[in-house]
Design a protein around this motif. Sequence first.
Motif, PDB file in Angstrom:
ATOM      1  N   GLN A 399      -3.266  20.661 -35.258  1.00  0.00           N
ATOM      2  CA  GLN A 399      -1.969  21.186 -34.866  1.00  0.00           C
ATOM      3  C   GLN A 399      -1.616  22.333 -35.802  1.00  0.00           C
ATOM      4  O   GLN A 399      -2.282  22.565 -36.816  1.00  0.00           O
ATOM      5  N   ARG A 400      -0.550  23.061 -35.469  1.00  0.00           N
ATOM      6  CA  ARG A 400      -0.188  24.253 -36.220  1.00  0.00           C
ATOM      7  C   ARG A 400       0.330  23.908 -37.612  1.00  0.00           C
ATOM      8  O   ARG A 400       1.112  22.975 -37.775  1.00  0.00           O
ATOM      9  N   SER A 401      -0.089  24.695 -38.600  1.00  0.00           N
ATOM     10  CA  SER A 401       0.457  24.572 -39.952  1.00  0.00           C
ATOM     11  C   SER A 401       1.718  25.411 -40.037  1.00  0.00           C
ATOM     12  O   SER A 401       1.682  26.625 -39.840  1.00  0.00           O
ATOM     13  N   MET A 402       2.844  24.779 -40.324  1.00  0.00           N
ATOM     14  CA  MET A 402       4.121  25.468 -40.392  1.00  0.00           C
ATOM     15  C   MET A 402       4.261  26.208 -41.715  1.00  0.00           C
ATOM     16  O   MET A 402       3.750  25.762 -42.753  1.00  0.00           O
ATOM     17  N   ARG A 403       4.959  27.344 -41.677  1.00  0.00           N
ATOM     18  CA  ARG A 403       5.248  28.090 -42.902  1.00  0.00           C
ATOM     19  C   ARG A 403       6.702  27.830 -43.287  1.00  0.00           C
ATOM     20  O   ARG A 403       7.621  28.547 -42.891  1.00  0.00           O
ATOM     21  N   THR A 404       6.915  26.777 -44.064  1.00  0.00           N
ATOM     22  CA  THR A 404       8.247  26.433 -44.557  1.00  0.00           C
ATOM     23  C   THR A 404       8.155  26.165 -46.055  1.00  0.00           C
ATOM     24  O   THR A 404       7.075  26.160 -46.636  1.00  0.00           O
ATOM     25  N   SER A 405       9.311  25.920 -46.676  1.00  0.00           N
ATOM     26  CA  SER A 405       9.350  25.761 -48.130  1.00  0.00           C
ATOM     27  C   SER A 405       8.523  24.587 -48.621  1.00  0.00           C
ATOM     28  O   SER A 405       7.922  24.648 -49.699  1.00  0.00           O
ATOM     29  N   LYS A 406       8.485  23.504 -47.849  1.00  0.00           N
ATOM     30  CA  LYS A 406       7.709  22.341 -48.253  1.00  0.00           C
ATOM     31  C   LYS A 406       7.114  21.659 -47.035  1.00  0.00           C
ATOM     32  O   LYS A 406       7.822  21.322 -46.092  1.00  0.00           O
ATOM     33  N   ASN A 407       5.819  21.451 -47.070  1.00  0.00           N
ATOM     34  CA  ASN A 407       5.096  20.778 -46.005  1.00  0.00           C
ATOM     35  C   ASN A 407       4.243  19.677 -46.611  1.00  0.00           C
ATOM     36  O   ASN A 407       3.494  19.926 -47.570  1.00  0.00           O
ATOM     37  N   VAL A 408       4.352  18.469 -46.072  1.00  0.00           N
ATOM     38  CA  VAL A 408       3.581  17.339 -46.570  1.00  0.00           C
ATOM     39  C   VAL A 408       2.963  16.603 -45.389  1.00  0.00           C
ATOM     40  O   VAL A 408       3.675  16.146 -44.490  1.00  0.00           O
ATOM     41  N   VAL A 409       1.645  16.509 -45.382  1.00  0.00           N
ATOM     42  CA  VAL A 409       0.921  15.759 -44.366  1.00  0.00           C
ATOM     43  C   VAL A 409       0.231  14.587 -45.038  1.00  0.00           C
ATOM     44  O   VAL A 409      -0.473  14.760 -46.041  1.00  0.00           O
ATOM     45  N   THR A 410       0.432  13.388 -44.501  1.00  0.00           N
ATOM     46  CA  THR A 410      -0.229  12.188 -45.002  1.00  0.00           C
ATOM     47  C   THR A 410      -0.875  11.462 -43.839  1.00  0.00           C
ATOM     48  O   THR A 410      -0.221  11.203 -42.821  1.00  0.00           O
ATOM     49  N   VAL A 411      -2.155  11.149 -43.974  1.00  0.00           N
ATOM     50  CA  VAL A 411      -2.872  10.397 -42.961  1.00  0.00           C
ATOM     51  C   VAL A 411      -3.489   9.161 -43.608  1.00  0.00           C
ATOM     52  O   VAL A 411      -3.997   9.216 -44.728  1.00  0.00           O
ATOM     53  N   LYS A 412      -3.391   8.050 -42.907  1.00  0.00           N
ATOM     54  CA  LYS A 412      -4.032   6.816 -43.366  1.00  0.00           C
ATOM     55  C   LYS A 412      -5.213   6.532 -42.448  1.00  0.00           C
ATOM     56  O   LYS A 412      -5.054   6.454 -41.219  1.00  0.00           O
ATOM     57  N   ILE A 413      -6.401   6.370 -43.043  1.00  0.00           N
ATOM     58  CA  ILE A 413      -7.585   6.102 -42.233  1.00  0.00           C
ATOM     59  C   ILE A 413      -8.325   4.875 -42.753  1.00  0.00           C
ATOM     60  O   ILE A 413      -8.349   4.603 -43.956  1.00  0.00           O
ATOM     61  N   ASN A 414      -8.912   4.170 -41.805  1.00  0.00           N
ATOM     62  CA  ASN A 414      -9.767   3.033 -42.127  1.00  0.00           C
ATOM     63  C   ASN A 414     -11.218   3.496 -42.036  1.00  0.00           C
ATOM     64  O   ASN A 414     -11.641   4.028 -41.009  1.00  0.00           O
ATOM     65  N   ILE A 415     -11.987   3.289 -43.111  1.00  0.00           N
ATOM     66  CA  ILE A 415     -13.334   3.859 -43.222  1.00  0.00           C
ATOM     67  C   ILE A 415     -14.424   2.798 -43.259  1.00  0.00           C
ATOM     68  O   ILE A 415     -15.586   3.118 -43.542  1.00  0.00           O
ATOM     69  N   GLN A 416     -14.113   1.551 -42.946  1.00  0.00           N
ATOM     70  CA  GLN A 416     -15.087   0.483 -43.117  1.00  0.00           C
ATOM     71  C   GLN A 416     -16.264   0.582 -42.155  1.00  0.00           C
ATOM     72  O   GLN A 416     -17.309  -0.042 -42.378  1.00  0.00           O
ATOM     73  N   ASN A 417     -16.142   1.380 -41.088  1.00  0.00           N
ATOM     74  CA  ASN A 417     -17.232   1.521 -40.123  1.00  0.00           C
ATOM     75  C   ASN A 417     -17.931   2.872 -40.206  1.00  0.00           C
ATOM     76  O   ASN A 417     -18.584   3.304 -39.255  1.00  0.00           O
ATOM     77  N   MET A 418     -17.818   3.519 -41.368  1.00  0.00           N
ATOM     78  CA  MET A 418     -18.550   4.759 -41.586  1.00  0.00           C
ATOM     79  C   MET A 418     -20.041   4.471 -41.792  1.00  0.00           C
ATOM     80  O   MET A 418     -20.438   3.377 -42.206  1.00  0.00           O
ATOM     81  N   GLU A 419     -20.865   5.502 -41.500  1.00  0.00           N
ATOM     82  CA  GLU A 419     -22.314   5.385 -41.636  1.00  0.00           C
ATOM     83  C   GLU A 419     -22.847   6.552 -42.463  1.00  0.00           C
ATOM     84  O   GLU A 419     -22.143   7.538 -42.718  1.00  0.00           O
ATOM     85  N   ASN A 420     -24.097   6.422 -42.882  1.00  0.00           N
ATOM     86  CA  ASN A 420     -24.724   7.468 -43.683  1.00  0.00           C
ATOM     87  C   ASN A 420     -24.731   8.799 -42.923  1.00  0.00           C
ATOM     88  O   ASN A 420     -24.989   8.844 -41.722  1.00  0.00           O
ATOM     89  N   GLY A 421     -24.424   9.868 -43.647  1.00  0.00           N
ATOM     90  CA  GLY A 421     -24.357  11.203 -43.054  1.00  0.00           C
ATOM     91  C   GLY A 421     -22.989  11.571 -42.539  1.00  0.00           C
ATOM     92  O   GLY A 421     -22.758  12.710 -42.115  1.00  0.00           O
ATOM     93  N   GLN A 422     -22.058  10.628 -42.604  1.00  0.00           N
ATOM     94  CA  GLN A 422     -20.729  10.844 -42.037  1.00  0.00           C
ATOM     95  C   GLN A 422     -19.781  11.431 -43.079  1.00  0.00           C
ATOM     96  O   GLN A 422     -19.838  11.090 -44.267  1.00  0.00           O
ATOM     97  N   TYR A 423     -18.896  12.310 -42.625  1.00  0.00           N
ATOM     98  CA  TYR A 423     -17.872  12.942 -43.464  1.00  0.00           C
ATOM     99  C   TYR A 423     -16.607  12.993 -42.623  1.00  0.00           C
ATOM    100  O   TYR A 423     -16.617  13.502 -41.504  1.00  0.00           O
TER     101      TYR A 423
END
Length: 535
Positions: A399-423
């Motif tokens: 999505q678009r990055s807004m140009r304002t005085s303060k922008n904070v993005v926080t994402v919570k992800i579950n990584i227990q099913n990651m595999e080799n080679g994954q980023y």
Amino acid sequence: MRKILVILFCFPFFSFYSFGQMYKKWGDQGNGTYVNPVLPADFSDLDVIRVGNDYYAISSTMQFSPGMVVLHSVDLVNWEIISHVVDDLTKISPELNWDKMNRYGRGVWAGSIRYYKNKFWVYFGTPDEGFFMSSATNPAGPWEPLHQLWNVSGWDDCCSFYDDDGQFYFIATNFALDPKNNKQYNIHLFKMTADGKQLIMESDKIIYQSKGSEANKLYKINGYYYHYFSEVNELGQRHIMMGRSKNIDGPYEIKQINKVDRHKDREPNQGGLIQVNDTSWCFLTHHGRGDWEGRPASLLPVTWVNDWPIIGKVGSDGIGEMVWSGKKPISKKTKAFIQTSDQFQSEKLNQQWEWNYQPRNDKWSLTARKGFLRLHAFKPIASEKKGKIILRAGNTLTQRSMRTSKNVVTVKINIQNMENGQYAGLTHLSTENNSLFGIKQEEGIRKLVYTFNDVETVGERILNHDIWLQSQWGIDGVNTYSYSLDGKTFISFGNKSQMTWGSYRGDRIGIFNFNTDEDKGYIDCDFFNYTYSKK
């Protein structure tokens, strides 16, 4: 029309800001005034219409899917995203699919939105595939399947027009340069069939020609046909022009209606003229000189002088000048705002999301785990181009990055099913500078990794199944990443990075997930929270 109408719509006062002061304040100030830009993010190639007491705008989206975003407002200052016109970009070209990714800076360019015959009509062009259209009875959708109006290359910036006698017209620019033509662009006018789905080719007429002439719009006001466009002057600066004629075929009398100051006003040009009431008009425009946030949107007053709509403050020479603040044109209260956060509770993504290219639909889901966005990893496409692997990785959700005085993005992800080679993690996506921050798994070990233009900084091993990733930036577009293992205490990681403009697009904040070894592994995104300064 009156011969002279002084400040028909907006401002009992004008304010001029230097470029450095922009964005410290923006939009609705809560006291009956507003500050430009009204949309401090990448809402490029705007057009706008009024239907009843509602205003609808469209904005180009290039290679992002769904394409051609539709916005709604009741006061022309506060906007929200309500739909997209193009669900499937492969209906335009296979080059816009996840397995090609070959249209950076191209794809869905400028278009027009109009309301005729109890329907909304959107026409737009791509520089490679030609012109397309769709219509809808409700601008929030659904939009009818995309129809290709003309398969042609080297054309852009189209607008439809429905005359009083029921004749459909279509105007567009041929920018395919002929060295013998002194690099002039030709603006063509066509008639269309009654269904608005076919050009009558034998009606083709060139109504204007100049260097860089584009941004076409057609209007009929008090007996005059008005052809809005912009062109490039002898100094290489783009400025706003208007033609008028009593005959739609011309000849058109031409007048410059807004001045250019590239460094001060960033060249407002693409946009739409809009009537607020019987005596009041204004102009919604993007700033064509892009910066890291892209091409933001501003609202300008319109003053009619001798039957010419002068955009901005009328100067002593009769040409409009950029203004940065004034009284709101409509005093209605509204809760509209540009959406950002998503808890992934619906079976559909929220309207602000756009994939980088058409996604691989079997590799993402909002239903596999209720309340989560699941992203399956797969290999980036092969390319002879080296570097910036994120530009070849499918299913990056942005999505678009807004140009304002303060922008904070926080994402919570579950990584227990990651595999080799994954980023997987957060990204700031641009074809110039781009950065990635998240978790990479190799030989069964997961580590924090920060990547800036493919240069990696590797951090500690992560044993948790859940991780919180965060991005923060301000008006300068300098980003800092951080992470948390409990959702409370965040630790900064990696160098600061400058967000950039590239391929006619501003920076995008997004979620990425790919695997360079094989199509294997997945992550579950619990939420994506994005807060930005509102004034």
